[in-house]
Scaffold this active site. Structure first.
Site: not given
Ligand SMILES: [Fe+2]
Length: 451
Positions: A194, A352, A313, A350, A323
């Site tokens: 990150y 969380h 991912h 991806h 997402h």
């Molecule tokens: Fe991600």
């Protein structure tokens, strides 16, 4: 009146269909601010000594588990070599392997000297010691090679995703390390450092992350999957080569599976065949990834490797609002193959949070038939979202309601999972949340191989 009855009946039927949804955990994690550990944290400490190797990490170096890629960074000077000295536990004969050195620039950041050395012709199921930093400050580590590939070989994989470098990330890694089930290799489903959350993608955070995870990945291989936080595409500062820091730092043995790019590849390990896919590389028809996967799946010999595991991912079956449906276009392209070849399990990150699906497929749809609802399908994989490593973006807590029937279990907590293959027919899967004691399983299931 008739309309009212129809409406009520409709609601009842609708409710009956939707009540097939699985379990949404009642466990609610205390919501705390998720922050990265500060630069002077002990987990980021630079090892002492002139030009001392840091960020040491290993991954599988060939297709079957007889080679290991050793990577590390030195910062004072390139000299001191990219050599690795290694020997097996029961042998006095030491061998030397020669690696290579890369550096890169990213905006105003210049990397240290990044060394990669592949050591080959290892014996299966053997403990090896290895030394890096020859010529200056030497550091010694060890790893154990997997058993020879075969259908009844037991083996234990850990699952970690979206780890980052927060206090929660540290908890996840500690829980993984202290889990009594003892993972032997980590299947990492993407989003590592990150660093791209910092101004100009401050690549110093790639270095700190490398030092943080060294305590695990220097001793057992992590199998790498590229996530969106590996892309580092930043045209606003002139950085237009996608995946530059990631590919310079984390090599994978993609050529061993005849892949043409490091973002999709396969390995065999023990009784598992592991296919890594790229959510952020083209996968449409005729693209290199499409052609590779089309040709790859028929090569999997399930009497040799009964367990077929896919890593990617972005999840295909995700009932969080975060997402939501981002994996849909890849699902459309590849899902019929996953059903045809009876993939056992697909691990993604991806999102969380944690989620496990029923065995479902959604491949009946055509543009005219309208069949667009996932159905139970015993040939389909189980889809598991394990993007709960604990990064700076925090937990995904917002779920679509009601829980859709394809979702078997979901919970907004950080944690890791274990996929413990017992033999050709049985594997035990468990998920472990960070708030529990090390041995506690918050979710689990037996996998019965359908081959
Ligand atoms: Fe991600």
């Amino acid at each position: 009146m008739v309309a009212y009855i129809v409406l009520v009946l409709g609601l009842v039927l609708n409710g009956a269909v939707l009540s097939n949804g699985g379990k949404t955990s009642t466990f609610v994690r205390k919501v705390e601010k998720t922050i990265d550990m500060p630069l002077d944290s002990d987990v980021f400490r630079v090892p002492p000594g002139y030009n001392a190797p840091q960020q040491v990490h290993i991954t599988q170096g060939d297709h079957i588990g007889k080679a290991v890629i050793v990577s590390w960074v030195t910062v004072d000077e390139p000299a001191g070599s990219s050599k690795v000295l290694y020997w097996s536990e029961n042998s006095k004969q030491k061998k030397l392997a020669e690696g290579k050195l890369v550096t890169y620039r990213f905006f105003n950041y210049t990397s240290g000297y990044i060394h990669h050395c592949t050591i080959t012709d290892l014996k299966f199921n053997t403990k090896y010691y290895y030394v890096v930093g020859i010529g200056h400050t030497e550091r010694k580590f060890w790893f154990i090679t997997p058993p020879e590939v075969g259908p009844d070989v037991s083996y234990t994989f850990g699952l970690i995703g979206d780890i980052g470098q927060t206090f929660d990330s540290n908890k996840t890694l500690t829980h993984y390390e202290l889990n009594p089930q003892k993972g032997q290799t980590v299947l990492f489903v993407g989003d590592l450092s990150y660093a791209d959350k910092y101004p100009n993608h401050d690549n110093v955070r790639w270095d700190t992350c490398g030092r943080f995870v060294e305590r695990s990945v220097a001793y057992q291989p992590w199998i790498w999957t590229a996530g969106n936080h590996e892309i580092d595409f930043a045209p606003e500062i002139g950085e237009t080569e996608p995946f530059k820091p990631y590919t310079k730092r984390y090599p994978v043995p993609y050529e061993a599976s005849r892949s043409t790019a490091p973002f999709w590849y396969s390995i065999k390990r023990a009784s598992a065949y592991i296919i890594v896919l790229a959510s952020y590389s083209a996968y449409g028809k005729y693209t290199p990834q499409y052609i590779w996967l089309r040709d790859e799946l028929p090569k999997v010999n399930r009497s040799e490797t009964p367990w077929l595991i896919v890593l990617m991912h972005a999840p295909w079956y995700n009932s969080y609002n975060d997402h939501y449906m981002e994996g849909e276009s890849m699902r459309v392209m590849f899902e019929p193959w996953f059903v045809k070849y009876k993939v056992d399990v697909v691990f993604s990150g991806h999102v969380h949070a944690y989620e496990r699906s029923e065995r479902v497929s959604n491949i009946a749809y055509s543009i005219v038939n309208g069949k667009c609802i996932p159905v139970r399908d015993q040939s389909a994989p189980v889809y598991i979202t394990i993007g709960d490593g604990g990064n700076i973006e925090g937990l995904a807590t917002n779920m679509s309601e009601p829980q859709p029937p394809y979702s078997a279990y979901r919970e907004s907590s950080f944690g890791h999972a274990i996929f413990d293959i017992k033999n050709r027919t049985h594997a035990y899967y468990s998920w472990h949340r960070n708030e529990d004691r090390y041995a506690v399983e918050a979710d689990s299931m037996w996998f019965f191989n359908r081959q």
